[in-house]
Design a protein around this motif. Structure first.
Motif, mmCIF file in Angstrom:
data_model
loop_
_atom_site.group_PDB
_atom_site.id
_atom_site.type_symbol
_atom_site.label_atom_id
_atom_site.label_comp_id
_atom_site.label_asym_id
_atom_site.label_seq_id
_atom_site.Cartn_x
_atom_site.Cartn_y
_atom_site.Cartn_z
ATOM 1 N N LEU A 64 0.820 -1.009 -0.080
ATOM 2 C CA LEU A 64 -0.118 0.082 -0.052
ATOM 3 C C LEU A 64 0.814 1.169 -0.085
ATOM 4 C CD1 LEU A 64 -2.779 -0.696 2.546
ATOM 5 C CD2 LEU A 64 -3.000 -0.766 0.040
ATOM 6 N N LEU A 65 0.544 2.165 -1.013
ATOM 7 C CA LEU A 65 1.170 3.479 -0.993
ATOM 8 C C LEU A 65 0.148 4.606 -0.711
ATOM 9 C CD1 LEU A 65 3.240 2.799 -4.295
ATOM 10 C CD2 LEU A 65 4.142 2.465 -1.816
ATOM 11 N N CYS A 66 0.523 5.512 -0.082
ATOM 12 C CA CYS A 66 -0.169 6.485 0.338
ATOM 13 C C CYS A 66 0.605 7.960 0.030
ATOM 14 C CB CYS A 66 -0.876 6.474 1.834
ATOM 15 S SG CYS A 66 -2.272 7.710 2.272
ATOM 16 N N LEU A 67 0.182 8.547 -0.963
ATOM 17 C CA LEU A 67 0.773 9.545 -1.424
ATOM 18 C C LEU A 67 0.389 11.107 -1.005
ATOM 19 C CD1 LEU A 67 0.862 7.553 -3.916
ATOM 20 C CD2 LEU A 67 3.127 9.048 -4.248
ATOM 21 N N PRO A 68 0.596 11.839 -0.222
ATOM 22 C CA PRO A 68 0.060 13.063 0.173
ATOM 23 C C PRO A 68 0.252 14.313 -0.679
ATOM 24 C CG PRO A 68 2.062 12.802 1.358
ATOM 25 C CD PRO A 68 1.883 11.662 0.506
ATOM 26 N N GLU A 69 0.755 14.142 -1.802
ATOM 27 C CA GLU A 69 0.640 15.092 -2.740
ATOM 28 C C GLU A 69 1.845 16.091 -2.450
ATOM 29 O OE1 GLU A 69 -2.504 16.618 -4.850
ATOM 30 O OE2 GLU A 69 -3.740 15.022 -4.511
ATOM 31 N N ILE A 70 2.977 15.610 -1.884
ATOM 32 C CA ILE A 70 4.044 16.545 -1.478
ATOM 33 C C ILE A 70 5.180 16.212 -2.228
ATOM 34 C CG2 ILE A 70 5.699 17.185 0.599
ATOM 35 C CD1 ILE A 70 3.142 16.954 2.400
ATOM 36 N N ARG A 71 5.830 17.106 -2.707
ATOM 37 C CA ARG A 71 7.174 16.880 -3.550
ATOM 38 C C ARG A 71 8.050 17.754 -2.832
ATOM 39 N NH1 ARG A 71 6.816 14.557 -8.232
ATOM 40 N NH2 ARG A 71 4.816 14.566 -9.401
ATOM 41 N N VAL A 72 9.456 17.022 -2.566
ATOM 42 C CA VAL A 72 10.484 17.489 -1.727
ATOM 43 C C VAL A 72 11.447 18.082 -2.567
ATOM 44 C CG1 VAL A 72 12.097 17.076 0.033
ATOM 45 C CG2 VAL A 72 10.140 15.675 0.120
ATOM 46 N N PRO A 73 11.664 19.560 -2.545
ATOM 47 C CA PRO A 73 12.446 20.259 -3.501
ATOM 48 C C PRO A 73 14.049 19.914 -3.043
ATOM 49 C CG PRO A 73 11.534 21.783 -2.104
ATOM 50 C CD PRO A 73 10.869 20.429 -1.486
ATOM 51 N N ASP A 74 15.078 19.646 -4.169
ATOM 52 C CA ASP A 74 16.309 19.230 -3.918
ATOM 53 C C ASP A 74 17.029 20.179 -2.670
ATOM 54 O OD1 ASP A 74 16.242 17.572 -5.705
ATOM 55 O OD2 ASP A 74 17.039 18.859 -7.223
ATOM 56 N N ALA A 75 16.693 21.626 -2.516
ATOM 57 C CA ALA A 75 17.067 22.340 -1.450
ATOM 58 C C ALA A 75 16.732 21.857 0.224
ATOM 59 C CB ALA A 75 16.769 23.738 -1.712
ATOM 60 N N LYS A 76 15.820 20.919 0.000
ATOM 61 C CA LYS A 76 15.004 20.797 1.505
ATOM 62 C C LYS A 76 15.061 18.944 1.706
ATOM 63 C CE LYS A 76 13.330 24.495 2.705
ATOM 64 N NZ LYS A 76 13.222 24.968 3.937
ATOM 65 N N ARG A 77 15.931 18.468 0.748
ATOM 66 C CA ARG A 77 16.184 16.914 0.872
ATOM 67 C C ARG A 77 16.587 16.411 2.161
ATOM 68 N NH1 ARG A 77 15.569 13.941 -4.081
ATOM 69 N NH2 ARG A 77 13.780 14.792 -5.016
ATOM 70 N N ALA A 78 17.977 17.064 2.607
ATOM 71 C CA ALA A 78 18.641 16.807 3.722
ATOM 72 C C ALA A 78 17.588 16.831 5.097
ATOM 73 C CB ALA A 78 20.025 17.638 3.849
ATOM 74 N N ASP A 79 17.029 17.887 5.006
ATOM 75 C CA ASP A 79 16.015 18.181 6.348
ATOM 76 C C ASP A 79 14.991 17.546 6.213
ATOM 77 O OD1 ASP A 79 17.623 20.226 7.353
ATOM 78 O OD2 ASP A 79 16.387 21.654 6.513
ATOM 79 N N ALA A 80 14.381 17.144 5.077
ATOM 80 C CA ALA A 80 13.353 15.986 4.890
ATOM 81 C C ALA A 80 13.678 14.674 5.208
ATOM 82 C CB ALA A 80 12.690 16.046 3.350
ATOM 83 N N PHE A 81 15.014 14.195 4.673
ATOM 84 C CA PHE A 81 15.493 12.986 5.210
ATOM 85 C C PHE A 81 15.682 12.870 6.723
ATOM 86 C CE2 PHE A 81 16.623 12.097 0.723
ATOM 87 C CZ PHE A 81 15.668 10.883 0.675
#
Length: 167
Positions: A64-81
């Motif tokens: 099951l995959l649930c996608l909340p329509e959020i794309r993580v910009p490259d500049a925010k990848r480190a914080d998102a991870f």
């Protein structure tokens, strides 16, 4: 959490068919992508989630995959991870991830089914409700990091305080 109407009490069925029955019973739009995949939409507390069910018969696993329509910009990848790591430590079932292609945020849960490869209605209902619930619970933390420029630990703390205060 119980989303919408109660589905009829059917017996176990093939996983994608059971998800189709569940979506239909709740009035959630859905379509078969293939014989082994279904895609639908569910309105959560913060946004509409795309829910996908993908069946791998050879492994007897429903993903099951649930996608909340959020794309993580490259500049925010480190914080998102970093935020993903903090969130995933709290989850017992499933996990959040970011697809390397396109930076799409998703919640993923693999369900190993028995030798018969059938899915029961109560298990399907619980899995879908858990996915939506977890996306709703952590959606504000992602918003705080991606658009509010909060540090991941602060974003998670703020999101958990806000969620604890809701009635």
């Amino acid at each position: 959490m119980n989303i919408g109407r109660e589905p009829p009490a059917n017996d176990d069925a093939a996983p994608v068919e059971m998800l189709a029955q569940l979506f239909e019973a709740h009035g959630w739009p859905c379509e078969f992508v293939s014989e082994d995949e279904i895609s639908g939409e569910i309105q959560g507390s913060w946004t509409t989630y795309q829910m996908r069910g993908i069946w791998r018969a050879e492994d007897r696993v429903l993903q099951l995959l649930c996608l909340p329509e959020i794309r993580v910009p490259d500049a925010k990848r480190a914080d998102a991870f970093e935020l993903l790591g903090l969130i995933n430590e709290q989850l017992w079932i499933g996990h959040f991830d970011i697809w390397s292609q396109g930076g799409v945020l998703l919640y993923r849960h693999g369900m190993m089914l028995g030798d018969d490869g059938l899915l029961g209605l109560s298990m399907a209902q619980a899995a879908v409700e858990t996915a939506v619930s977890e996306c709703d619970r952590f959606y504000p933390a992602f918003q705080f990091v991606l658009w509010g420029d909060k540090a991941p630990k602060d974003a998670l703390l703020a999101a958990m305080v806000d969620a604890a205060g809701e009635a």
